[in-house]
Structures are given as structure tokens and as C-alpha cells.
Design a protein around this motif. Structure first.
Motif, PDB file in Angstrom:
ATOM      1  N   PHE A 133       2.824   6.286  -2.511  1.00  0.00           N
ATOM      2  CA  PHE A 133       3.387   4.788  -3.635  1.00  0.00           C
ATOM      3  C   PHE A 133       3.521   5.975  -4.916  1.00  0.00           C
ATOM      4  O   PHE A 133       3.358   5.183  -5.914  1.00  0.00           O
ATOM      5  N   TRP A 191      -3.609  -5.716  -6.184  1.00  0.00           N
ATOM      6  CA  TRP A 191      -1.844  -5.159  -5.578  1.00  0.00           C
ATOM      7  C   TRP A 191      -1.093  -4.400  -6.551  1.00  0.00           C
ATOM      8  O   TRP A 191      -0.776  -3.352  -5.937  1.00  0.00           O
ATOM      9  N   GLY A 195      -3.597  -1.507  -6.199  1.00  0.00           N
ATOM     10  CA  GLY A 195      -2.830  -0.877  -4.484  1.00  0.00           C
ATOM     11  C   GLY A 195      -1.286  -0.624  -4.758  1.00  0.00           C
ATOM     12  O   GLY A 195      -1.269   0.077  -4.181  1.00  0.00           O
ATOM     13  N   ARG A 196      -0.568  -0.638  -6.099  1.00  0.00           N
ATOM     14  CA  ARG A 196       0.665   0.127  -5.861  1.00  0.00           C
ATOM     15  C   ARG A 196       0.925  -0.503  -4.846  1.00  0.00           C
ATOM     16  O   ARG A 196       2.312   0.166  -4.515  1.00  0.00           O
ATOM     17  N   ILE A 200       4.158   1.562  -2.678  1.00  0.00           N
ATOM     18  CA  ILE A 200       4.262   1.514  -1.497  1.00  0.00           C
ATOM     19  C   ILE A 200       5.855   1.286  -0.632  1.00  0.00           C
ATOM     20  O   ILE A 200       7.288   2.068  -0.281  1.00  0.00           O
ATOM     21  N   ARG A 354      -3.753   0.643   1.022  1.00  0.00           N
ATOM     22  CA  ARG A 354      -2.718   1.187   0.744  1.00  0.00           C
ATOM     23  C   ARG A 354      -1.739   1.599   2.097  1.00  0.00           C
ATOM     24  O   ARG A 354      -0.956   1.105   2.660  1.00  0.00           O
TER      25      ARG A 354
END
Lengths: 366, 366
Positions: A133, A191, A195-196, A200, A354
Motif C-alpha cells: 500500500f 477504505w 484502508g489505502r 493497493i 488491506r
């Protein structure tokens, strides 16, 4: 003064019960957390995963670092600067706060994240796989903040929409869509922030591991701030917003492949619970289902889901991995394309999710 | 105990010096602020513009509401709940914080905004014209969070890009662009969050008062967290990012009208200072200039700016309105299309700049 001494005794007692494990030798290799506010040195994290916080509070009687359900006493120096550290934390992202003379407040050193029903402090404990991420030198998609009209709730509702790199330039290409839900007491920012999700996807797409896709993230607690537990949760209000309002808006305003085969739904924790209920109520809408720490499907649940392409079920190794593995084994036995994923060394927290997104995204729309 | 009593005396003294004006009768019509976290009752604001904060801090010796450069003492009840209010504040948005036994911390009841070099609490004091930035039932544009490559700084840099309603659907239409800068110790989130730039535009476009345009907002303190004052400020690093990196990226990735006549630059405070320097260094790039509480142009500054269409200069009535009016009068005398705007009843704060954007946007690209 009686009250004052009671407090001091309580604090001392708390230190004995909740203080850091005195058998642990804390390694002095602390570095500023990646989740800090710009230019802030504290909070810090060391290679053991201990979190060290610091705050100036010259007139406070006690200050505690409150993380992972434990309050760690901090110690004051002669200038009124309080410093203290936690026991080792799991790798990944954790919500936390400071307690100053009984007031639970955000740490002014940390960035703010919505979780535990509030915008508060969060800290990243470096993980061996954190590059999944990272903001790497690759093409980046865009995260659109949108407001879509919702007749059923009589509001303009916010969502975040990730469009992959190239979306703006390739003016005719259409993309499949993943609807991705947050957990209980989180929101539509969870997110994209902790959560990135966008980074991702950027990284997976750059490596050729995932198909370019759109991700849509909106607020899933349509029963507003009752936060009253999930037992009496009624999925209908949110199902209406998602299926009857948001999906048509996204299909009209983004270049989507607007059909079941190109639509996935996944969610974490309560968002998995929602994903399960909505996909069971509306087997005609999605072809890919993902539950991250959010329940399982039994074969009989989905026996009439004719266009189902994938069931993905995951959790952290510190949750109930056997439940996930057994459910997926049962689904496979019945011929379903089911995949389980267990995140090693993590619990019911964002790093599990993640990693789950990172795994699921590699399987979608292929 | 000496220290304890010193503190108490200091606090009492502070109460005398800084406490609320005892001649003011506080009207008990407080309501939760629109800037509160979801579901939070406090902080509140009344029709006089007084801000009332509340926090549980059972063991604190003193708690203060720190707003507008003044610390107001709060009072503890028998349950350890502290409550207190400020003197009347100007209409609009203000940064603030709580002080708990000497610790300056965000108020857990408030949303978080980047200003004063940190993410901290902010509060909206209702203004008679607050509908200019309300989330109305009108078509909404999108705010894109983008990361653009910057060779000069060797980073992926973040920007927010507002695209107007219809941008996603009208796949061939191209739009003019306003580059809009934040102030000192603010960042690229300041215009879309507390500035509410997207809602201001949505409303103007819905009413037919402004042309549909794109707004680009990025981080203007390229000389990173030195925050050392503006005297030695070198505009070159940011000018390179904006003109040589961001503009080409935006022109390549959004459907812009990529020429001088369709490009504007404006900024507030330090962002106005930057706007002035960049437009003077590069008279070939922009045709519309806006300075919000951020200096003025003299006629001789811009005498060779052949494609200049508009100079807009504004500030709050509590700043130096005469300076703005005189500068614009001088420009008009020399034949320039110059417009001044004074925001009534506001100082060097965001409501001045929201109103300024609201005014400027109605004049752009016409």
C-alpha cells in the motif's frame, strides 16, 4: 484532597495491572510513525511494534496512552512533557487515543481516521508487506469524492470512487466495478484512508497483477447513528441506497461495464455482513462476493446463484481462521470457485483487510 | 503543592484577563455546530456566535476553550464534565482547540481541519449567507484526489481537482481551469474542506451564475515544514511544481481548455502572495488573477501583461479594506479590468475567502 489521592492510587494500581510488561526490554530504535501529522516526531514506533507517545501537559496529574484496549501510563519530565510506550502491537494500523486526567482526546501528533464511531488518532506499525500500500513511483488512479442523490433517504450522500490509472485519458474504455464496504463505526473515508484501497490497486495494476477496475466506497450505516448493535440490523435501507440509487448513479456517471458479470461486492466486518445479506437478497446484481472478517456463506445459501464467479472469504490468523477455511472447503466440495485467505499475525484490524483486498483484487474479473 | 497553587492563581488571573465579557448576556439558543463529528452534540454555537464546548475530564484541574487567540475557562460539574463558552465570534469558520491542564488538544467533538500547521478542531459559526456553500439538492461535481509525478521534488504530490456537474457524462466537452491556493500553514485539503470550494461552485453553476470550470488545489508550501516566515520565501520551487509539472499533468489527464485565456490563478493570504509572484514571473500562463487577503498588484507590476482579462482583489472588512479598494481604483484608472470585494464583518479567516471565491467565480471566463 481525598479525591486527588484516590486518583493517584487508582493510577498506580492501573500501572501495575495495565502497564507494559516489565520483562520486555524495549529496543531504542523508535522512529516517527508514517501516520503522523506533517513534521511531527511523535508518536513513534520501534521494530518491536511498541508505540511511544509524547505530549506537553505541564499541569496534568496523569497521562495515558490508550491503545489496543489497554491504557499505558506515561511519565512526566521536569518540563511537563509526558512520554510513554505501549507493549508490542500487531503489524498494521491501530486506532488509539490519549487520556489526560480522565479526558479521552486525539493525540495532536497523529493524523485523524474515522473508526470506533469517531475521527480519532491512528498509528501504523510497520509490516513486512507494507509495500503493498505504499505510494510508489507508479501511475496513480484518482479517488473521486462524489455526492449522489438518494431519494429513499432524502439526502445527497457521499461516496468515494477510485478510478484506475488511464481512466481519464482512455475516453472510451469501460471498467468493472467493486463495491467495497467499511466496518461498524467506520465510514466511507475508512477504505481510502486507513484502508489505502487506492494505493493497493495502483500497485497491483502497475505490476500487472490485477485488472484495472473501479472501486466504489460509501457509507453503510444507513440506519444512522443508532450504533445499537447488529442484532436488529435491517439491511433494507442500505440495500436500497446501494442497489437502487448508488449503482445506477455510478453506471450513469462513470464508464462502467454495467452488468452483473462485471460487478463485485466485498466488505470488512459489518461490511461483510452487509455484503452477505445484499448478495443473498439480490443474487442478480453481483458476480463476485468477498467477506473480510465478516461471516461466511454456506453452500445452501447460494445454490441458486447462477452467475456467481467467485466467493472470497478471509480473516486474520488471530481471529477464527478455521471457520473461514472450513466454510471455503465446504463450498469447494460443492463445486464453487471459493478462495480463503488468512492474514498471518493480525487480528480484527485494518491490516487484515488491506491484505484481503490485495488478494481479492488479483482474482476479480478474470 | 506550591506549583499547584501557582497554577490555580494563574488560571484565576487568566479568567479575569481572558474570560468572557461579563456584560454579555449569553442567549440560551445553542445548537450543535455543523462542523461536529457525526452524532456529537458539542461543541455548540448560539445566535450571538458564542461557542460552547464540553468535555469529560474528571481529574483535570482546569480546562479551557482556546479560540480566536483567547483561552476561555470552562467549569466542571459534579460528574467531571467541563463546559464553557467563548465571547461572540465572527460568522464563518474558526480553528480552535481545548487546553486540558496545559495540554493543547483537538476537541473530540469536532471534525478535523488542516490549519495553523496542524489537523485540529474547527467550528462553523452560522452566517446569513451560508447557503452559498450548503450541500443543496443540485447536481454535484466531483472532487478528485490525485497524485501527480513531480520530478523537481522527486515525489508523488497530492492535489484535489474539482470537476463540475456533467463532466463525467459530457465526454467531449473541455473546461477552463482555476488554480486555487491555500494559505500559510494550511494545505491542499483546506479549500475543499473548510473552504467548501466544490459546494460553492455546485451552487453557482446550478443557479447559472458561474461558468462550469475545473478547480485545481495543491500544496503550496513546497519549501516543506520549515514554516520559517515568508520573508525569505523562494517562489521558484512551488512555481516549478505548479507551472511545469501540475499544469501539464492536469492538461493531459482532464478535459481542459489548455491555454492562457482559459486559465486562472487565485489564492488566499500566502496563496495570494504566491499567485502574485507566479503571475508576475510567468505572465504567459494565466489570464485571470485573484488575491484574497493576499496583497495587491500595482499598475506598473502588470503593464506588460497583454492577455490579462481580470484582476480580482479582496479581503475582509476587519482587515485593510482601504488598501484593497485603493489598489483596485489605481488599476481601473489605468484601464485594467479590476474588481474589489470586501467581505462584511469578517477578518483574515475562511469565510472571507469562501465569499471571495463565490464572487470571483462569477466573473471568470466570461
Amino acid at each position: 484532597m481525598k479525591r486527588f489521592f484516590s486518583v493517584v492510587m487508582l493510577v498506580m494500581l492501573a500501572g501495575v495491572i495495565f502497564g507494559q510488561d516489565s520483562s520486555l526490554k524495549v529496543v531504542e530504535d523508535f522512529e516517527p510513525a508514517s501516520t503522523n501529522q506533517p513534521g511531527r516526531e511523535y508518536p513513534m514506533v520501534n521494530t518491536q511494534g511498541c508505540v511511544r507517545a509524547q505530549i506537553m501537559a505541564p499541569d496534568a496529574q496523569y497521562v495515558q496512552l490508550d491503545i489496543g484496549g489497554v491504557k499505558y501510563d506515561m511519565v512526566k519530565d521536569e518540563n511537563g512533557l509526558w512520554t510513554g510506550e505501549s507493549a508490542p502491537q500487531d503489524v498494521g494500523f491501530h486506532y488509539y487515543q490519549l487520556n489526560i486526567d480522565g479526558a479521552s482526546v486525539p493525540d495532536p501528533g497523529s493524523m485523524l481516521f474515522f473508526g470506533a464511531c469517531r475521527y480519532g488518532s491512528g498509528i501504523e506499525v510497520p509490516a513486512p508487506d507494507q509495500d503493498i500500500f505504499a505510494v510508489n513511483d507508479v501511475p496513480h488512479g484518482h479517488v473521486h469524492e462524489i455526492y449522489f442523490p438518494s431519494e429513499s433517504t432524502n439526502t445527497s450522500r457521499r461516496a468515494f470512487v477510485y478510478t484506475p490509472p488511464g481512466y481519464q485519458k482512455e475516453k472510451l474504455k469501460r471498467y468493472p466495478v467493486l463495491y467495497l464496504q467499511h466496518g461498524y463505526c467506520e465510514n466511507e473515508t475508512s477504505w481510502p484512508l486507513q484502508g489505502r484501497a487506492n494505493f493497493i490497486m495502483d500497485n497491483l495494476i502497475a505490476e500487472g497483477k490485477a485488472k484495472s477496475l473501479i472501486i466504489v466506497m460509501t457509507y453503510g450505516m444507513t440506519n444512522e447513528i443508532s450504533f445499537g448493535g447488529l442484532r436488529n440490523f435491517d439491511i433494507k435501507p442500505f440495500q436500497t441506497v446501494l442497489v437502487d440509487e448508488l449503482i445506477p448513479y455510478v453506471d450513469a456517471n462513470f464508464r462502467t461495464l454495467a452488468n452483473q458479470e462485471n460487478r463485485a461486492m466485498a466488505g470488512l466486518s459489518m461490511g461483510g455482513f452487509e455484503t452477505r445479506l445484499i448478495t443473498l437478497n439480490r443474487p442478480d446484481v453481483f458476480s463476485y462476493y468477498g467477506l473480510f472478517s465478516g461471516g461466511v456463506y454456506k453452500p445452501e445459501d447460494i445454490k441458486e446463484h447462477n452467475n456467481l464467479k467467485l466467493v472470497f472469504i478471509s480473516c486474520g490468523s488471530k481471529e477464527r481462521p478455521d471457520g473461514v477455511k472450513n466454510a471455503v472447503a465446504d463450498l469447494k466440495k460443492e463445486g464453487y470457485n471459493a478462495v480463503s485467505y488468512i492474514s498471518e499475525g493480525t487480528a480484527h484490524e485494518f491490516h487484515t483487510w488491506r491484505r484481503s483486498l490485495n488478494q481479492l483484487a488479483q482474482l476479480l474479473f478474470k
